[in-house]
Design a protein around this motif. Sequence first.
Motif, PDB file in Angstrom:
ATOM      1  N   LYS A  85       0.950  -1.143  -0.008  1.00 11.47           N
ATOM      2  CA  LYS A  85       0.246  -0.189  -0.201  1.00 11.47           C
ATOM      3  C   LYS A  85       0.963   1.247  -0.142  1.00 11.47           C
ATOM      4  O   LYS A  85       1.730   1.474   0.747  1.00 11.47           O
ATOM      5  CB  LYS A  85      -0.966   0.235   1.331  1.00 11.47           C
ATOM      6  N   CYS A  86       0.532   1.859  -1.106  1.00 16.01           N
ATOM      7  CA  CYS A  86       1.192   3.441  -1.167  1.00 16.01           C
ATOM      8  C   CYS A  86       1.071   4.279   0.000  1.00 16.01           C
ATOM      9  O   CYS A  86      -0.237   4.493   0.392  1.00 16.01           O
ATOM     10  CB  CYS A  86       1.208   4.001  -2.468  1.00 16.01           C
ATOM     11  N   PRO A  87       1.991   4.828   0.937  1.00 13.33           N
ATOM     12  CA  PRO A  87       1.461   5.677   1.932  1.00 13.33           C
ATOM     13  C   PRO A  87       1.201   7.180   1.500  1.00 13.33           C
ATOM     14  O   PRO A  87       0.521   8.079   2.293  1.00 13.33           O
ATOM     15  CB  PRO A  87       2.888   5.860   2.847  1.00 13.33           C
ATOM     16  N   ALA A  88       1.340   7.519   0.221  1.00 11.00           N
ATOM     17  CA  ALA A  88       0.937   8.742  -0.379  1.00 11.00           C
ATOM     18  C   ALA A  88      -0.519   8.589  -0.754  1.00 11.00           C
ATOM     19  O   ALA A  88      -1.300   9.702  -0.416  1.00 11.00           O
ATOM     20  CB  ALA A  88       1.870   9.112  -1.191  1.00 11.00           C
ATOM     21  N   CYS A  89      -0.934   7.777  -1.692  1.00 14.96           N
ATOM     22  CA  CYS A  89      -2.220   7.669  -2.161  1.00 14.96           C
ATOM     23  C   CYS A  89      -2.939   6.434  -1.941  1.00 14.96           C
ATOM     24  O   CYS A  89      -4.289   6.522  -2.354  1.00 14.96           O
ATOM     25  CB  CYS A  89      -1.893   8.022  -3.704  1.00 14.96           C
ATOM     26  N   GLY A  90      -2.387   5.627  -1.255  1.00 15.82           N
ATOM     27  CA  GLY A  90      -3.210   4.535  -0.834  1.00 15.82           C
ATOM     28  C   GLY A  90      -3.405   3.499  -2.075  1.00 15.82           C
ATOM     29  O   GLY A  90      -4.143   2.350  -1.826  1.00 15.82           O
ATOM     30  N   SER A 116       0.929   3.990  -9.170  1.00 14.45           N
ATOM     31  CA  SER A 116      -0.009   4.980  -9.291  1.00 14.45           C
ATOM     32  C   SER A 116       0.560   6.249  -9.427  1.00 14.45           C
ATOM     33  O   SER A 116       0.501   6.881 -10.512  1.00 14.45           O
ATOM     34  CB  SER A 116      -1.041   4.931  -8.625  1.00 14.45           C
ATOM     35  N   CYS A 117       1.071   6.764  -8.464  1.00  9.52           N
ATOM     36  CA  CYS A 117       1.786   8.099  -8.326  1.00  9.52           C
ATOM     37  C   CYS A 117       3.159   8.287  -8.195  1.00  9.52           C
ATOM     38  O   CYS A 117       3.829   9.633  -7.991  1.00  9.52           O
ATOM     39  CB  CYS A 117       1.214   8.759  -6.902  1.00  9.52           C
ATOM     40  N   LYS A 118       3.923   7.299  -8.329  1.00  9.61           N
ATOM     41  CA  LYS A 118       5.518   7.109  -8.510  1.00  9.61           C
ATOM     42  C   LYS A 118       6.164   7.633  -7.333  1.00  9.61           C
ATOM     43  O   LYS A 118       7.425   7.995  -7.212  1.00  9.61           O
ATOM     44  CB  LYS A 118       6.035   8.019  -9.512  1.00  9.61           C
TER      45      LYS A 118
HETATM   46 ZN   LIG Z   1       0.735   6.281  -4.579  1.00  9.98          ZN
END
Ligand SMILES: [Zn+2]
Length: 125
Positions: A85-90, A116-118
């Motif tokens: 799980k990305c901590p920035a965008c989930g 997704s958001c790099k």
């Molecule tokens: Zn992300």
Amino acid sequence: MPTLAHKIGSLIFCPHCGTLLSPPRDDEKTVICEQCSYEEPASSYENIEITTRSHPEAFPSALRQKRKTQTKVHQGKVLPKVSEKCPACGHLEAFYEEKQMRSADEGSTILYTCVSCKHGWRVNN
Ligand SMILES: [Zn+2]
Ligand SMILES: [Zn+2]
């Protein structure tokens, strides 16, 4: 038995007058000679198509080489994807890269990059 047309490669000629017959359209059952009205069954063309498709040499080797080159380029860049799980965008997918630290007791660090958001982050083992 009806007389069948002459076939040369993928071309079919009228057996009566030698006129080149045009291939049938999608729902046509017969091909009619423009010169003498001879009817050739459309199935003659189906047989030709099957023969052509089963021939691997029919495909130009340039196409295969191009595909090989593209795969090579991708292998150099693309990292394996894991469910993280990305901590920035989930987003639930991230690229995974393991970095070995200098000394053995430091272990290794996992570098994640969000698909997704790099966004990039690291996790120490
Ligand atoms: Zn992300
Ligand atoms: Zn004809």
